[in-house]
Design a protein around this motif. Structure first.
Motif, mmCIF file in Angstrom:
data_model
loop_
_atom_site.group_PDB
_atom_site.id
_atom_site.type_symbol
_atom_site.label_atom_id
_atom_site.label_comp_id
_atom_site.label_asym_id
_atom_site.label_seq_id
_atom_site.Cartn_x
_atom_site.Cartn_y
_atom_site.Cartn_z
ATOM 1 N N SER A 1 -3.267 7.461 -4.241
ATOM 2 C CA SER A 1 -3.198 7.717 -2.798
ATOM 3 C C SER A 1 -4.509 8.301 -2.281
ATOM 4 C CB SER A 1 -2.032 8.637 -2.456
ATOM 5 O OG SER A 1 -2.254 9.944 -2.936
ATOM 6 N N ARG A 2 -5.212 9.060 -3.111
ATOM 7 C CA ARG A 2 -6.497 9.631 -2.712
ATOM 8 C C ARG A 2 -7.662 8.692 -2.987
ATOM 9 N NH1 ARG A 2 -6.293 16.004 -4.408
ATOM 10 N NH2 ARG A 2 -4.442 16.495 -3.177
ATOM 11 N N GLY A 3 -7.476 7.765 -3.920
ATOM 12 C CA GLY A 3 -8.555 6.847 -4.289
ATOM 13 C C GLY A 3 -8.020 5.478 -4.664
ATOM 14 N N PRO A 4 -7.554 4.717 -3.676
ATOM 15 C CA PRO A 4 -7.010 3.384 -3.982
ATOM 16 C C PRO A 4 -8.007 2.464 -4.683
ATOM 17 C CG PRO A 4 -6.793 3.877 -1.629
ATOM 18 C CD PRO A 4 -7.518 5.016 -2.258
ATOM 19 N N PHE A 5 -9.292 2.775 -4.570
ATOM 20 C CA PHE A 5 -10.337 1.994 -5.237
ATOM 21 C C PHE A 5 -10.138 1.973 -6.746
ATOM 22 C CE2 PHE A 5 -11.747 6.320 -4.579
ATOM 23 C CZ PHE A 5 -12.025 6.715 -5.884
ATOM 24 N N ALA B 1 -6.512 1.039 0.642
ATOM 25 C CA ALA B 1 -5.361 0.659 -0.172
ATOM 26 C C ALA B 1 -4.960 -0.788 0.097
ATOM 27 C CB ALA B 1 -4.183 1.594 0.100
ATOM 28 N N MET B 2 -4.986 -1.187 1.365
ATOM 29 C CA MET B 2 -4.642 -2.578 1.689
ATOM 30 C C MET B 2 -5.661 -3.531 1.077
ATOM 31 S SD MET B 2 -3.063 -2.126 5.563
ATOM 32 C CE MET B 2 -4.038 -3.413 6.180
ATOM 33 N N HIS B 3 -6.914 -3.153 1.108
ATOM 34 C CA HIS B 3 -7.941 -3.992 0.488
ATOM 35 C C HIS B 3 -7.697 -4.088 -1.022
ATOM 36 C CE1 HIS B 3 -11.650 -5.977 -0.388
ATOM 37 N NE2 HIS B 3 -12.133 -4.943 -1.051
ATOM 38 N N ALA B 4 -7.376 -2.969 -1.640
ATOM 39 C CA ALA B 4 -7.146 -2.956 -3.092
ATOM 40 C C ALA B 4 -5.945 -3.814 -3.469
ATOM 41 C CB ALA B 4 -6.943 -1.530 -3.586
ATOM 42 N N VAL B 5 -4.855 -3.684 -2.739
ATOM 43 C CA VAL B 5 -3.653 -4.445 -3.099
ATOM 44 C C VAL B 5 -3.773 -5.910 -2.714
ATOM 45 C CG1 VAL B 5 -2.153 -2.423 -3.035
ATOM 46 C CG2 VAL B 5 -2.343 -3.863 -0.998
ATOM 47 N N SER B 6 -4.633 -6.220 -1.746
ATOM 48 C CA SER B 6 -4.784 -7.620 -1.345
ATOM 49 C C SER B 6 -5.461 -8.450 -2.431
ATOM 50 C CB SER B 6 -5.581 -7.733 -0.042
ATOM 51 O OG SER B 6 -6.939 -7.424 -0.271
ATOM 52 N N CYS B 7 -6.173 -7.791 -3.313
ATOM 53 C CA CYS B 7 -6.919 -8.476 -4.367
ATOM 54 C C CYS B 7 -6.050 -8.820 -5.577
ATOM 55 C CB CYS B 7 -8.090 -7.619 -4.836
ATOM 56 S SG CYS B 7 -9.286 -7.257 -3.553
ATOM 57 N N ALA C 1 0.841 -1.199 0.000
ATOM 58 C CA ALA C 1 0.000 0.000 0.000
ATOM 59 C C ALA C 1 0.877 1.251 0.000
ATOM 60 C CB ALA C 1 -0.942 0.006 1.201
ATOM 61 N N GLN C 2 1.941 1.227 0.784
ATOM 62 C CA GLN C 2 2.861 2.356 0.791
ATOM 63 C C GLN C 2 3.561 2.476 -0.564
ATOM 64 O OE1 GLN C 2 4.942 1.124 4.478
ATOM 65 N NE2 GLN C 2 4.552 3.230 5.186
ATOM 66 N N GLY C 3 3.799 1.351 -1.214
ATOM 67 C CA GLY C 3 4.444 1.338 -2.523
ATOM 68 C C GLY C 3 3.606 2.000 -3.606
ATOM 69 N N ILE C 4 2.288 2.023 -3.433
ATOM 70 C CA ILE C 4 1.434 2.696 -4.420
ATOM 71 C C ILE C 4 1.135 4.137 -4.017
ATOM 72 C CG2 ILE C 4 0.395 0.572 -5.309
ATOM 73 C CD1 ILE C 4 -2.145 1.323 -3.666
ATOM 74 N N GLY C 5 1.786 4.592 -2.940
ATOM 75 C CA GLY C 5 1.693 5.995 -2.572
ATOM 76 C C GLY C 5 0.784 6.330 -1.409
ATOM 77 N N VAL C 6 0.294 5.323 -0.699
ATOM 78 C CA VAL C 6 -0.579 5.588 0.443
ATOM 79 C C VAL C 6 0.246 5.419 1.717
ATOM 80 C CG1 VAL C 6 -2.705 4.947 1.634
ATOM 81 C CG2 VAL C 6 -2.567 4.731 -0.848
ATOM 82 N N PRO C 7 0.526 6.520 2.407
ATOM 83 C CA PRO C 7 1.390 6.436 3.581
ATOM 84 C C PRO C 7 0.710 5.769 4.771
ATOM 85 C CG PRO C 7 0.628 8.687 3.271
ATOM 86 C CD PRO C 7 0.121 7.883 2.113
ATOM 87 N N ARG C 8 1.536 5.173 5.606
ATOM 88 C CA ARG C 8 1.055 4.594 6.859
ATOM 89 C C ARG C 8 0.424 5.731 7.670
ATOM 90 N NH1 ARG C 8 3.206 -0.178 9.623
ATOM 91 N NH2 ARG C 8 4.738 -0.266 7.968
ATOM 92 N N GLY C 9 -0.714 5.485 8.259
ATOM 93 C CA GLY C 9 -1.398 6.512 9.031
ATOM 94 C C GLY C 9 -2.429 7.282 8.217
ATOM 95 N N SER C 10 -2.445 7.068 6.905
ATOM 96 C CA SER C 10 -3.424 7.742 6.056
ATOM 97 C C SER C 10 -4.806 7.124 6.272
ATOM 98 C CB SER C 10 -3.029 7.581 4.581
ATOM 99 O OG SER C 10 -4.099 7.905 3.738
ATOM 100 N N GLY C 11 -5.827 7.936 6.123
ATOM 101 C CA GLY C 11 -7.198 7.435 6.214
ATOM 102 C C GLY C 11 -7.525 6.466 5.093
#
Length: 168
Positions: free
Chosen positions: A55-59, A20-26, A5-15
């Motif tokens: 980062s703003r829309g991992p969906f 992002a974790m759900h998106a990358v888990s798929c 998730a951090q690799g796609i630009g979503v920092p730890r602690g982000s809302g």
């Protein structure tokens, strides 16, 4: 998953971290890379713009290529939005093209062309309004000048046929 998730630009602690974790888990890393490549090609985004959008829309990673293509073609070609504008507002991909984007765009275009709307509105602000607020701001004030606008808008929102608006 957090590292991905951090690799796609979503920092730890982000809302957005959970999304992002759900998106990358798929998807595998290869599929994620392919989707990022598709976003860059289809939306004409730079690496930075893809990073901002994801980062703003991992969906976006879970959206079908067809939906991404159709919505982006409409926003860029018909509405005339810049790819960078879209990258900063990825939630536009959560709205239905047929039941939200097109009908609202055509209402505002109709109002402008007929001198009923005298100032430009930010596209995202208009499309993000709730249905109730959109009707209150764009349909109700013009009941006398365009008596069929509400009816025509309702028909356009069903997704059946082209959006045609009339005065009489």
């Amino acid at each position: 998953m957090v590292a991905c998730a951090q690799g796609i630009g979503v920092p730890r602690g982000s809302g957005m971290l959970v999304q992002a974790m759900h998106a990358v888990s798929c998807f595998s890393e290869d599929k994620i890379a392919a989707k990022v490549g598709y976003l860059k090609k289809t939306l004409r985004w730079s690496d930075a713009e893809v990073g901002i959008a994801v980062s703003r829309g991992p969906f976006l990673l879970r959206r079908s290529d067809d939906v991404l293509r159709r919505v982006s073609e409409f926003l860029i070609s018909e509405v005339g939005l810049e790819p960078a504008y879209i990258a900063h507002r990825p939630s536009m991909f959560t709205y239905s093209l047929e039941r939200r984007h097109r009908p609202r765009y055509h209402v505002v275009k109709f109002l402008k062309e007929n001198g009923l709307l005298n100032h430009d509105r930010d596209y995202y602000s208009m499309v993000a309004l709730s249905e109730k607020l959109f009707v209150e701001k764009f349909i109700c004030p013009h009941k006398q000048a365009a008596p069929h606008l509400a009816e025509d808008y309702a028909a356009a929102c069903t997704g059946k046929g082209p959006a045609k608006f009339r005065f009489t």
